[in-house]
Design an enzyme around this catalytic site. Structure first.
Site, PDB file in Angstrom:
ATOM      1  N   ARG A  78       0.985  -1.236  -0.037  1.00 29.55           N
ATOM      2  CA  ARG A  78      -0.171  -0.024   0.038  1.00 29.55           C
ATOM      3  C   ARG A  78       0.733   1.408  -0.003  1.00 29.55           C
ATOM      4  O   ARG A  78       1.641   1.452   0.746  1.00 29.55           O
ATOM      5  CB  ARG A  78      -0.881  -0.160   1.230  1.00 29.55           C
ATOM      6  CG  ARG A  78      -1.735  -1.152   1.036  1.00 29.55           C
ATOM      7  CD  ARG A  78      -3.167  -0.994   2.068  1.00 29.55           C
ATOM      8  NE  ARG A  78      -3.674  -2.337   2.148  1.00 29.55           N
ATOM      9  CZ  ARG A  78      -4.960  -2.345   2.655  1.00 29.55           C
ATOM     10  NH1 ARG A  78      -5.420  -1.492   3.120  1.00 29.55           N
ATOM     11  NH2 ARG A  78      -5.568  -3.547   2.595  1.00 29.55           N
ATOM     12  N   GLU A 137      -7.151  -0.461  15.194  1.00 29.11           N
ATOM     13  CA  GLU A 137      -7.702  -1.328  14.151  1.00 29.11           C
ATOM     14  C   GLU A 137      -6.820  -2.231  13.765  1.00 29.11           C
ATOM     15  O   GLU A 137      -5.861  -2.249  13.269  1.00 29.11           O
ATOM     16  CB  GLU A 137      -8.232  -0.666  12.951  1.00 29.11           C
ATOM     17  CG  GLU A 137      -8.710  -1.655  12.157  1.00 29.11           C
ATOM     18  CD  GLU A 137      -8.775  -1.002  10.696  1.00 29.11           C
ATOM     19  OE1 GLU A 137      -9.180   0.219  10.412  1.00 29.11           O
ATOM     20  OE2 GLU A 137      -8.449  -1.790   9.650  1.00 29.11           O
ATOM     21  N   ARG A 159       1.583   3.213  12.835  1.00 30.48           N
ATOM     22  CA  ARG A 159       0.727   2.192  12.750  1.00 30.48           C
ATOM     23  C   ARG A 159       0.538   1.750  11.333  1.00 30.48           C
ATOM     24  O   ARG A 159      -0.351   1.007  10.996  1.00 30.48           O
ATOM     25  CB  ARG A 159      -0.799   2.403  13.248  1.00 30.48           C
ATOM     26  CG  ARG A 159      -0.976   3.982  13.348  1.00 30.48           C
ATOM     27  CD  ARG A 159      -2.238   4.257  13.734  1.00 30.48           C
ATOM     28  NE  ARG A 159      -2.448   4.082  15.181  1.00 30.48           N
ATOM     29  CZ  ARG A 159      -3.814   3.842  15.611  1.00 30.48           C
ATOM     30  NH1 ARG A 159      -5.055   4.110  15.064  1.00 30.48           N
ATOM     31  NH2 ARG A 159      -3.858   4.062  17.156  1.00 30.48           N
ATOM     32  N   HIS A 160       1.202   2.218  10.216  1.00 30.69           N
ATOM     33  CA  HIS A 160       1.332   1.879   8.961  1.00 30.69           C
ATOM     34  C   HIS A 160       2.609   1.496   8.342  1.00 30.69           C
ATOM     35  O   HIS A 160       3.694   2.169   8.804  1.00 30.69           O
ATOM     36  CB  HIS A 160       0.858   3.301   8.008  1.00 30.69           C
ATOM     37  CG  HIS A 160      -0.647   3.444   8.196  1.00 30.69           C
ATOM     38  ND1 HIS A 160      -1.075   4.309   9.318  1.00 30.69           N
ATOM     39  CD2 HIS A 160      -1.698   3.226   7.734  1.00 30.69           C
ATOM     40  CE1 HIS A 160      -2.389   4.603   9.166  1.00 30.69           C
ATOM     41  NE2 HIS A 160      -2.772   3.643   8.330  1.00 30.69           N
ATOM     42  N   SER A 164     -10.119  -5.672   9.563  1.00 27.37           N
ATOM     43  CA  SER A 164     -11.419  -5.265   9.141  1.00 27.37           C
ATOM     44  C   SER A 164     -11.955  -6.417   8.192  1.00 27.37           C
ATOM     45  O   SER A 164     -11.444  -6.853   7.484  1.00 27.37           O
ATOM     46  CB  SER A 164     -11.382  -3.917   8.752  1.00 27.37           C
ATOM     47  OG  SER A 164     -11.028  -3.560   7.352  1.00 27.37           O
ATOM     48  N   ARG A 178       0.124  -5.358  13.271  1.00 26.24           N
ATOM     49  CA  ARG A 178      -0.809  -4.856  14.277  1.00 26.24           C
ATOM     50  C   ARG A 178      -1.100  -5.386  15.411  1.00 26.24           C
ATOM     51  O   ARG A 178      -1.023  -5.091  16.235  1.00 26.24           O
ATOM     52  CB  ARG A 178      -1.973  -4.006  13.629  1.00 26.24           C
ATOM     53  CG  ARG A 178      -1.521  -2.967  12.720  1.00 26.24           C
ATOM     54  CD  ARG A 178      -2.767  -2.274  12.376  1.00 26.24           C
ATOM     55  NE  ARG A 178      -2.449  -0.818  11.571  1.00 26.24           N
ATOM     56  CZ  ARG A 178      -3.378  -0.190  11.053  1.00 26.24           C
ATOM     57  NH1 ARG A 178      -4.629  -0.357  11.544  1.00 26.24           N
ATOM     58  NH2 ARG A 178      -2.878   0.943  10.499  1.00 26.24           N
ATOM     59  N   GLU A 233       0.731   4.109   1.017  1.00 26.09           N
ATOM     60  CA  GLU A 233       0.439   5.082   2.210  1.00 26.09           C
ATOM     61  C   GLU A 233       1.451   5.997   2.231  1.00 26.09           C
ATOM     62  O   GLU A 233       2.690   5.811   2.489  1.00 26.09           O
ATOM     63  CB  GLU A 233       0.541   4.293   3.848  1.00 26.09           C
ATOM     64  CG  GLU A 233      -0.253   3.004   3.739  1.00 26.09           C
ATOM     65  CD  GLU A 233      -1.821   3.194   4.219  1.00 26.09           C
ATOM     66  OE1 GLU A 233      -2.006   4.285   4.270  1.00 26.09           O
ATOM     67  OE2 GLU A 233      -2.365   2.068   4.158  1.00 26.09           O
TER      68      GLU A 233
HETATM   69  P1  AMO Z   1      -7.991  -3.061   5.393  1.00 22.35           P
HETATM   70  O1  AMO Z   1      -7.768  -2.086   4.313  1.00 22.35           O
HETATM   71  O2  AMO Z   1      -8.896  -2.478   6.602  1.00 22.35           O
HETATM   72  O3  AMO Z   1      -8.992  -4.251   4.856  1.00 22.35           O
HETATM   73  O4  AMO Z   1      -6.975  -4.021   6.021  1.00 22.35           O
HETATM   74  C1  AMO Z   1      -7.132  -5.164   6.816  1.00 22.35           C
HETATM   75  C2  AMO Z   1      -6.019  -4.988   8.166  1.00 22.35           C
HETATM   76  O5  AMO Z   1      -4.774  -5.033   7.642  1.00 22.35           O
HETATM   77  C3  AMO Z   1      -4.064  -4.175   8.428  1.00 22.35           C
HETATM   78  N1  AMO Z   1      -3.417  -3.057   7.333  1.00 22.35           N
HETATM   79  C4  AMO Z   1      -2.337  -2.405   7.753  1.00 22.35           C
HETATM   80  N2  AMO Z   1      -1.123  -2.646   8.608  1.00 22.35           N
HETATM   81  C5  AMO Z   1      -0.361  -2.200   8.415  1.00 22.35           C
HETATM   82  N3  AMO Z   1       0.150  -1.137   7.570  1.00 22.35           N
HETATM   83  C6  AMO Z   1      -1.056  -0.886   6.467  1.00 22.35           C
HETATM   84  N4  AMO Z   1      -0.601   0.000   5.453  1.00 22.35           N
HETATM   85  C7  AMO Z   1      -2.153  -1.554   6.544  1.00 22.35           C
HETATM   86  N5  AMO Z   1      -3.105  -1.495   5.809  1.00 22.35           N
HETATM   87  C8  AMO Z   1      -3.913  -2.554   6.498  1.00 22.35           C
HETATM   88  C9  AMO Z   1      -4.955  -3.429   9.412  1.00 22.35           C
HETATM   89  C10 AMO Z   1      -6.168  -3.531   8.782  1.00 22.35           C
HETATM   90  O6  AMO Z   1      -7.121  -3.646   9.780  1.00 22.35           O
HETATM   91  N6  AMO Z   1      -9.976  -6.112   2.032  1.00 22.35           N
HETATM   92  C11 AMO Z   1     -10.249  -5.727   3.522  1.00 22.35           C
HETATM   93  C12 AMO Z   1     -10.304  -6.760   4.295  1.00 22.35           C
HETATM   94  C13 AMO Z   1     -11.701  -7.554   4.219  1.00 22.35           C
HETATM   95  O7  AMO Z   1     -12.817  -6.810   4.270  1.00 22.35           O
HETATM   96  O8  AMO Z   1     -11.602  -8.856   4.261  1.00 22.35           O
HETATM   97  C14 AMO Z   1      -8.913  -4.878   3.924  1.00 22.35           C
HETATM   98  O9  AMO Z   1      -7.934  -5.053   3.054  1.00 22.35           O
HETATM   99  O10 AMO Z   1      -4.699  -4.195  10.472  1.00 22.35           O
END
Ligand code: AMO
Length: 418
Positions: free
Chosen positions: A196, A341, A204-205, A344, A392, A198
């Site tokens: 991602r 979080e 947290r990312h 999700s 996380r 970001e």
């Molecule tokens: P979402 O985008 O909330 O949902 O991602 C799911 C979980 O992945 C973790 N996460 C991350 N951790 C660290 N850095 C990041 N950049 C990052 N992005 C996400 C988080 C988050 O809760 N497709 C949906 C899931 C689904 O509906 O099944 C999804 O990707 O803990």
């Protein structure tokens, strides 16, 4: 007689005794105590070794365990495999605190230290536990492509790449594929990287993080999915608590037993709570990091350390979540662990027409999703699932302040090496 291998992480002389601490895959070091008078040859080999040397030794567990730092062995043979050509750039003994920046750069080397080793052994344990729980509950492990033609989580965080003559992306999530597979598997899971873009550096990312992705078909309601998520987390935490006692001790972490069911909080209730606490929140957007943290504090006061927030507004979610009849709210949930979080997911829209409509409403072109939409034509049952962030989850379990501590090689805005 045992043969063990590892690296010298500490060398100390106490009178006529030379003490070597050696770490391998063990968490607490092997302690080799060599007496100048009794173990003359071994003593001389050891004397010439620098911290950092790689060796194997043969020996037995010492009948008298005097060391508090590790497990003592009486040694009969030492074979040296490699010596450092220069002093180590970091203090493996952990005596001198290492800055996070340096820790991130030298994690592969610092993992010789019991604390760092413990952390990554627990990370492996989390993944092992997740696999075990999911396998035992009828989920089949799948692997889906990481080079993709369409993103599932919005254009803003897509990494583009040149795929021969066309543009492609790194996968943000196996979302589309795991749903398609509910055409032929009842339940699937994947342990996978998420890529991602970001743009912000937060604690947290990450730009490359790992997820435990789950999808289950033939569900009756969202509750079936919440139960899977809840049981999975409880299983992982229990597994680590019971099987990684030594590592938790080294890290100074007391991992409490979780009680279920986790509190289910409606998004609208969360908004009310936050507003009553003076936090500004929108009814149509996802919760901000600040709001999530504050909610974590409020929930912790009521002893709810893990809780679901359900029913996010459609305006804040991906196109694939099922909408309630009112069209305003969805069956999307977040699972938060003390203000963060960690997962999700939700119940999905499995009706073809509605899904096409949802894609259009989100301003996307259904033609770009044809390969995905086709799966909804041939009897796709009601289904749902979630993605759980590995780093996380570990961050919360081990009270880490920065997500970067939970991964061996960090990919963030400024780091592409090592
Ligand atoms: P979402 O985008 O909330 O949902 O991602 C799911 C979980 O992945 C973790 N996460 C991350 N951790 C660290 N850095 C990041 N950049 C990052 N992005 C996400 C988080 C988050 O809760 N497709 C949906 C899931 C689904 O509906 O099944 C999804 O990707 O803990």
């Amino acid at each position: 007689m045992t043969r063990l291998c590892g690296w010298v992480i500490r060398k100390a002389r106490v009178g006529r005794v030379l003490i070597l601490e050696v770490c391998g895959n063990n968490t607490k070091p092997y302690v080799l105590a060599l007496r100048e008078d009794r173990d003359r040859d071994l003593f001389h080999i050891a004397e010439r070794l620098d911290v950092g040397s790689a060796l194997c030794f043969e020996g037995d567990l010492a009948p008298l365990q005097r060391s508090k730092r590790g497990v003592e062995y009486s040694v009969s043979k030492i074979e040296v495999y490699a010596k450092p050509i220069e002093p180590l750039p970091v203090d493996i003994s952990g005596k001198v605190p290492t800055l996070l920046d340096t820790r991130i750069k030298y994690r592969w080397l610092l993992a010789r230290n019991p604390v760092e080793k413990a952390l990554f052994k627990i990370r492996a344990g989390v993944l092992k536990a997740a696999r075990k729980y999911l396998e035992d509950n009828g989920f089949i492990e799948v692997n889906t492509p990481k080079i993709v033609a369409a993103g599932a989580e919005g254009g803003a965080t897509l990494f583009k790449l040149q795929y021969f003559e066309r543009e492609a992306y790194l996968s943000q999530s196996p979302q589309l594929y795991k749903q398609m597979l509910i055409s032929s598997f009842e339940r699937v899971y994947e342990i996978t990287p998420y890529f991602r873009a970001e743009k912000f550096n937060t604690t947290r990312h990450l730009n490359e993080s790992w997820g435990i992705d789950v999808e289950q078909g033939f569900i009756n309601s969202l509750e079936d999915v919440l139960e899977t998520a809840e049981k999975l987390v409880v299983y992982i935490v229990d597994y680590v608590r019971l099987n990684y006692k030594e590592e938790l001790e080294v890290l100074g972490v007391d991992l409490p037993k979780l009680s279920t069911p986790f509190k289910r909080l409606k998004f609208t209730e969360a908004v009310e709570i936050l507003r009553s606490e003076g936090v500004e929140v929108s009814e149509t957007e996802d919760l901000s990091d600040v709001a999530e943290r504050k909610l974590g504090e409020v929930m912790a006061e009521k002893k709810h350390y893990l809780y679901f927030i359900t029913g996010f507004p459609w305006s804040s979610t991906g196109f694939y979540y099922m909408r309630e009849e009112d069209g305003v709210y969805t069956r999307k949930f977040d699972l938060d662990y003390m203000g963060l979080e960690i997962a999700s997911g939700g119940q999905r829209e499995h009706r073809y027409e509605k899904l096409v409509e949802a894609i259009r409403e989100k301003g996307l072109n259904p033609e770009n999703f044809e390969f995905y939409l086709e799966a909804f034509k041939y009897g796709l049952p009601p289904h749902g699932g979630f993605g759980m962030g590995v780093e996380r989850l570990i961050m919360k379990m081990l009270n880490l302040e920065n997500i970067r501590e939970a991964i061996l090689f960090v990919r963030d805005r400024t780091r592409l090496i090592p």
